[in-house]
Enzyme design. Structure first.
Site, PDB file in Angstrom:
ATOM      1  CD  GLN A   1      28.533 -62.917   3.323  1.00  0.00           C
ATOM      2  OE1 GLN A   1      28.917 -61.890   3.870  1.00  0.00           O
ATOM      3  NE2 GLN A   1      28.428 -63.038   2.023  1.00  0.00           N
ATOM      4  NE  ARG A   2      34.965 -60.133   9.351  1.00  0.00           N
ATOM      5  CZ  ARG A   2      36.248 -60.457   9.440  1.00  0.00           C
ATOM      6  NH1 ARG A   2      36.656 -61.282  10.365  1.00  0.00           N
ATOM      7  NH2 ARG A   2      37.117 -59.962   8.606  1.00  0.00           N
TER       8      ARG A   2
END
Lengths: 350, 226
Positions: free
Chosen positions: B70-71
């Site tokens: 995930q970012r």
């Protein structure tokens, strides 16, 4: 050596003093609210103080004796519980406890029979040219030259893109879906649309991977899919879907009616409400054992306190009684009215 | 059993390798690992933090670190670079919309000093999906001298796959990678296709570098006994 342990000792002494001071202060604040319920801002303030304290503890944990660490951790947990109690008192509607579960919760569910999909014959791998010399790519290029691929004739996965003010369903997909196949579907750039891809007798298909991006003011009715759903940049929408994994990024004000065996996650989102998949839209659900409730994880709020970016509403979101727009609507005004009735922003303000 | 073979056996026990699995979220890193380890893959949640799997593969003990993509987690990838022998970059081949993002993240990893020298394998995952790009399409296409040939090859080898638009479009620009020994493998975590063969490649590639003398010895042994 001794001077080092000495300094650790002094540190833990002074830390204990300051920690206990701020803990008692916080505790008395909480006690003060026992008579008059705190406002939301008060609760946030308490939570922030607690977070600071808990951070200080974790920073110091390397230099604290084990017994003290344990003691302080339980004290913090108790405070957390108190603050959480204020929250639930302020918002008695929520039925779910927001506990972080052990990551192995879903292991008990039976694996779907996806293994039977016949593996495609896969091409040999290509390695970097500087260690193998001429790669297999060159070896196989002796075939007669074809014209450069024309982008118009290239089928991709299914795509539903660039529509507004429309009711879209199976016949609107760019290519026919063969029954029994599970293609991947991309839905992007829609505004003020209703998308209904629920399985029908004529179109019994499901999808594998779902890619959803750039939607605003839309209602999406989707079947249970075997693959994962990846969602970016949607605003004021209603999503109904079942999937293997659910990831939503940079979206605001979305109602999600979900059936899932893993934990859905959100990242940089706000105003997301989660509910279970309405059984009206999938009558077979009534015959199946209910799925354990899922736990939403907010990657933008990885803390012990509850994320302000989403809520779980269980089945309360009128989900069973709502007149889902499963029939095609061709009249624009009627479409607009249905959207107004369903979309989160319009409904929450009314 | 002579002394030499005892020593050699002993040395084998120490053969460990640290492999880092990275890639954008939804690429299938955890699913690949679980499939390799013959675990159930039906209820996997997106990874918050990381997973470690240790298993024996051939002559080596692999310590595989699978870090969430995930970012918000990507800035933490750097915490796992130290002492990495091999890097596995997992790509969701059906995620056309984020190929650019995928390329940038990969190329920024390759400039990391602490990953210098590590073997690189790209898993073009999700080949079981009908809309996935083939590994040839992902590899490199643009502006490169060889690009029309590669495109051709993709079409003739695998007609059922939809092809990507080749004109002026870099996908992962793998051909430009000169800093690492690399290889790309089409695979599917769901069917298990090519997972083991891909792992074989990267383990051998890293082993040739790390245990040069003993792998050379190993190769010599079968010919002696045969």
């Amino acid at each position: 050596m001794s001077s080092e342990s000495n300094s650790t000792w002094t540190f833990s002494q002074s830390f204990t003093a300051s920690f206990q001071a701020s803990r008692t202060e916080l505790h008395s604040r909480i006690a003060a609210f026992a008579a008059t319920p705190p406002t939301a801002a008060d609760v946030e303030d308490l939570a922030a103080r607690l977070a600071k304290l808990s951070k200080a503890l974790s920073d110091a944990s390397a230099s604290l004796p084990t017994y003290d660490q344990k003691l302080y951790t339980t004290q913090i947990k108790n405070l957390e519980k108190d603050i959480d109690a204020f929250r639930t008192a302020a918002k008695p509607k929520t039925r779910f406890a927001f506990k972080r579960k052990a990551p192995t919760v879903a292991a008990a569910t039976a694996p779907p029979p996806i293994e039977s999909a016949s593996p495609l014959p896969l091409a040999p791998p290509i390695t970097s040219s500087h260690d193998t010399g001429p790669g297999p790519a060159e070896a196989t290029t002796g075939t007669a030259p074809l014209p450069p691929p024309d982008s118009a004739m290239l089928p991709k996965g299914l795509e539903l893109s660039e529509h507004s003010h429309r009711y879209l369903s199976w016949p609107d997909l760019p290519s026919a879906v063969s029954p029994g196949s599970a293609p991947d579907l991309a839905i992007s750039k829609l505004s003020r649309c209703i998308v209904n891809l629920l399985p029908t007798t004529e179109y019994p298909s499901r999808f594998s991977a779902l890619h959803i991006r750039n939607l605003s003011d839309c209602v999406l009715l989707l079947p249970f899919n075997e693959g994962s759903a990846l969602i970016h940049d949607i605003k004021n929408c209603v999503l109904v879907l079942g999937c293997h994994q659910f990831r939503m990024h940079t979206s605001t004000n979305v109602d999600v009616y979900l059936r899932i065996a893993s934990n859905p996650i959100i990242e940089t989102c706000h105003g997301i409400r989660f509910a279970t998949y309405p059984s009206r839209l999938a009558p077979q659900l009534l015959q199946e054992p209910p799925q354990p409730p899922f736990t939403v994880q907010d990657f933008s709020h990885i803390r012990a306190t509850r994320s302000p970016n989403f809520e779980l509403v269980g089945q309360k979101l009128w989900n069973e009684t709502r007149p889902w727009p499963t029939e095609r609507i061709s009249d624009k005004d009627e479409l607009a009215n249905v959207l107004i009735a369903f979309l989160p922003e319009t409904t929450s303000t009314s | 059993m002579g002394l030499l073979s005892i020593i050699r056996k002993n040395r084998q026990k120490e053969r460990e390798m640290r492999i880092l699995f990275l890639g954008l979220d939804n690429a299938g890193k955890t699913t690949i690992l679980k499939k390799l380890n013959k675990e159930d893959i039906s209820g996997i949640s997106p990874t918050l933090g990381f997973n470690i799997k240790t298993f024996v593969h051939g002559n080596y003990t692999l310590n595989i670190w699978d870090v969430g993509g995930q970012r918000t987690l990507r800035p933490y990838w750097r915490n796992y670079f130290e002492q990495t022998d091999a890097l596995v970059w997992v790509v969701d081949s059906s995620d056309r919309m984020r190929m650019e993002d995928c390329k940038e993240e990969l190329h920024s990893l390759l400039t990391e000093d602490r990953l210098a020298g590590a073997s690189l394998m790209i898993f073009a995952n999700k080949q079981d999906l009908p809309g996935s790009m083939t590994e040839a399409q992902i590899r490199d296409v643009s502006g490169h001298r060889r690009s029309p040939w590669l495109g051709l090859w993709a079409r003739t080898e695998n007609r059922i796959k939809p092809a990507w638009r080749f004109s002026n479009h870099q996908v992962l620009a793998l051909q430009s990678i000169k800093s690492h020994n690399w290889s790309i493998w089409p695979c599917s975590a769901v069917t298990g296709e090519n997972l083991v063969t891909g792992l074989d490649w990267i383990v051998n590639d890293a082993a040739n570098r790390l245990y040069y003398s003993s792998t050379a010895l190993h190769k010599a042994i079968p010919t002696q006994t045969a």
